[in-house]
Design a protein around this motif. Structure first.
Motif, PDB file in Angstrom:
ATOM      1  N   CYS A   1     -34.202   1.529  -9.880  1.00  0.00           N
ATOM      2  CA  CYS A   1     -34.751   2.337  -8.977  1.00  0.00           C
ATOM      3  C   CYS A   1     -36.094   1.679  -8.416  1.00  0.00           C
ATOM      4  O   CYS A   1     -37.065   1.502  -9.068  1.00  0.00           O
ATOM      5  CB  CYS A   1     -35.052   3.930  -9.318  1.00  0.00           C
ATOM      6  N   ASN A   2     -36.180   1.275  -7.242  1.00  0.00           N
ATOM      7  CA  ASN A   2     -37.212   0.356  -6.698  1.00  0.00           C
ATOM      8  C   ASN A   2     -38.073   1.092  -5.438  1.00  0.00           C
ATOM      9  O   ASN A   2     -39.206   0.701  -5.154  1.00  0.00           O
ATOM     10  CB  ASN A   2     -36.877  -0.940  -6.211  1.00  0.00           C
ATOM     11  N   GLY A   3     -37.558   2.359  -5.146  1.00  0.00           N
ATOM     12  CA  GLY A   3     -38.435   3.107  -4.229  1.00  0.00           C
ATOM     13  C   GLY A   3     -38.156   4.713  -4.259  1.00  0.00           C
ATOM     14  O   GLY A   3     -37.030   4.867  -4.603  1.00  0.00           O
ATOM     15  N   LEU A   4     -38.953   5.369  -3.873  1.00  0.00           N
ATOM     16  CA  LEU A   4     -38.795   6.840  -3.934  1.00  0.00           C
ATOM     17  C   LEU A   4     -39.667   7.701  -2.981  1.00  0.00           C
ATOM     18  O   LEU A   4     -40.758   7.064  -2.678  1.00  0.00           O
ATOM     19  CB  LEU A   4     -38.824   7.565  -5.227  1.00  0.00           C
TER      20      LEU A   4
ATOM     21  N   ALA B   1     -34.270   7.720  -2.560  1.00  0.00           N
ATOM     22  CA  ALA B   1     -34.108   6.770  -3.635  1.00  0.00           C
ATOM     23  C   ALA B   1     -33.490   5.628  -3.072  1.00  0.00           C
ATOM     24  O   ALA B   1     -32.529   5.657  -2.680  1.00  0.00           O
ATOM     25  CB  ALA B   1     -33.489   7.225  -4.925  1.00  0.00           C
ATOM     26  N   THR B   2     -34.269   4.415  -3.338  1.00  0.00           N
ATOM     27  CA  THR B   2     -33.340   2.874  -3.133  1.00  0.00           C
ATOM     28  C   THR B   2     -33.456   2.186  -4.377  1.00  0.00           C
ATOM     29  O   THR B   2     -34.163   2.456  -5.423  1.00  0.00           O
ATOM     30  CB  THR B   2     -34.513   2.176  -2.173  1.00  0.00           C
ATOM     31  N   PHE B   3     -32.314   1.423  -4.888  1.00  0.00           N
ATOM     32  CA  PHE B   3     -32.092   0.856  -6.067  1.00  0.00           C
ATOM     33  C   PHE B   3     -31.618  -0.587  -5.657  1.00  0.00           C
ATOM     34  O   PHE B   3     -31.123  -0.935  -4.523  1.00  0.00           O
ATOM     35  CB  PHE B   3     -30.849   1.582  -6.568  1.00  0.00           C
ATOM     36  N   SER B   4     -32.062  -1.409  -6.540  1.00  0.00           N
ATOM     37  CA  SER B   4     -31.852  -2.863  -6.252  1.00  0.00           C
ATOM     38  C   SER B   4     -30.397  -3.028  -7.064  1.00  0.00           C
ATOM     39  O   SER B   4     -30.346  -2.840  -8.351  1.00  0.00           O
ATOM     40  CB  SER B   4     -32.862  -3.651  -7.217  1.00  0.00           C
ATOM     41  N   THR B   5     -29.357  -3.345  -6.322  1.00  0.00           N
ATOM     42  CA  THR B   5     -27.907  -3.508  -6.676  1.00  0.00           C
ATOM     43  C   THR B   5     -27.030  -4.392  -5.971  1.00  0.00           C
ATOM     44  O   THR B   5     -27.659  -4.624  -4.690  1.00  0.00           O
ATOM     45  CB  THR B   5     -27.208  -1.763  -6.826  1.00  0.00           C
ATOM     46  N   PHE B   6     -26.037  -4.827  -6.629  1.00  0.00           N
ATOM     47  CA  PHE B   6     -25.060  -5.314  -5.825  1.00  0.00           C
ATOM     48  C   PHE B   6     -23.860  -4.773  -5.663  1.00  0.00           C
ATOM     49  O   PHE B   6     -23.183  -4.344  -6.521  1.00  0.00           O
ATOM     50  CB  PHE B   6     -24.952  -6.837  -6.493  1.00  0.00           C
ATOM     51  N   GLY B   7     -23.203  -4.625  -4.551  1.00  0.00           N
ATOM     52  CA  GLY B   7     -21.877  -4.160  -4.455  1.00  0.00           C
ATOM     53  C   GLY B   7     -21.838  -2.618  -4.319  1.00  0.00           C
ATOM     54  O   GLY B   7     -20.767  -1.928  -4.223  1.00  0.00           O
ATOM     55  N   THR B   8     -22.857  -2.115  -4.301  1.00  0.00           N
ATOM     56  CA  THR B   8     -22.869  -0.385  -4.214  1.00  0.00           C
ATOM     57  C   THR B   8     -24.185   0.078  -3.116  1.00  0.00           C
ATOM     58  O   THR B   8     -24.895  -0.708  -2.699  1.00  0.00           O
ATOM     59  CB  THR B   8     -23.190   0.017  -5.833  1.00  0.00           C
ATOM     60  N   GLY B   9     -24.252   0.995  -3.072  1.00  0.00           N
ATOM     61  CA  GLY B   9     -25.045   1.582  -2.053  1.00  0.00           C
ATOM     62  C   GLY B   9     -26.653   1.584  -2.803  1.00  0.00           C
ATOM     63  O   GLY B   9     -27.014   1.497  -3.831  1.00  0.00           O
ATOM     64  N   HIS B  10     -27.527   1.219  -1.664  1.00  0.00           N
ATOM     65  CA  HIS B  10     -28.897   0.966  -2.142  1.00  0.00           C
ATOM     66  C   HIS B  10     -29.731   1.995  -1.554  1.00  0.00           C
ATOM     67  O   HIS B  10     -30.909   2.446  -2.243  1.00  0.00           O
ATOM     68  CB  HIS B  10     -29.312  -0.248  -1.336  1.00  0.00           C
ATOM     69  N   VAL B  11     -29.525   3.126  -0.663  1.00  0.00           N
ATOM     70  CA  VAL B  11     -30.394   4.007   0.014  1.00  0.00           C
ATOM     71  C   VAL B  11     -29.470   5.382  -0.574  1.00  0.00           C
ATOM     72  O   VAL B  11     -28.516   5.534  -0.181  1.00  0.00           O
ATOM     73  CB  VAL B  11     -30.579   4.107   1.310  1.00  0.00           C
TER      74      VAL B  11
END
Length: 87
Positions: free
Chosen positions: A40-43, A55-65
């Motif tokens: 979780c890199n943002g809120l 919330a924003t996430f650093s991920t690959f292949g899935t949603g980020h926001v």
């Protein structure tokens, strides 16, 4: 700024928590599920409604926001739809 007792916390691995009584000596935490396995890199919390957060996430292949309207009990992936209005 909406409510200092409402606290959100995101950890690595998609772990996410919320409490509505963060100023108490023993706050009760709600564990969120269904979020991606990533950092979780943002809120951001709505200044008018502490139950609405993004919330924003650093991920690959899935949603980020992701967005919640119920204090983190449920989350909706709002990533990838540039025409979508975010209320």
């Amino acid at each position: 700024p909406s409510n200092s007792a409402s606290v959100y916390m995101g950890l690595s691995g998609g772990q996410f928590f919320h409490t509505a009584n963060g100023l108490d000596v023993t706050p009760r935490w709600t564990v969120s599920t269904g979020l991606p396995q990533g950092w979780c890199n943002g809120l951001a919390v709505d200044p008018q409604d502490p139950n609405r957060a993004y919330a924003t996430f650093s991920t690959f292949g899935t949603g980020h926001v992701w967005k919640t309207l119920d204090g983190g009990q449920t989350w909706k992936n709002i990533d990838g739809n540039p025409g979508q209005s975010i209320p």
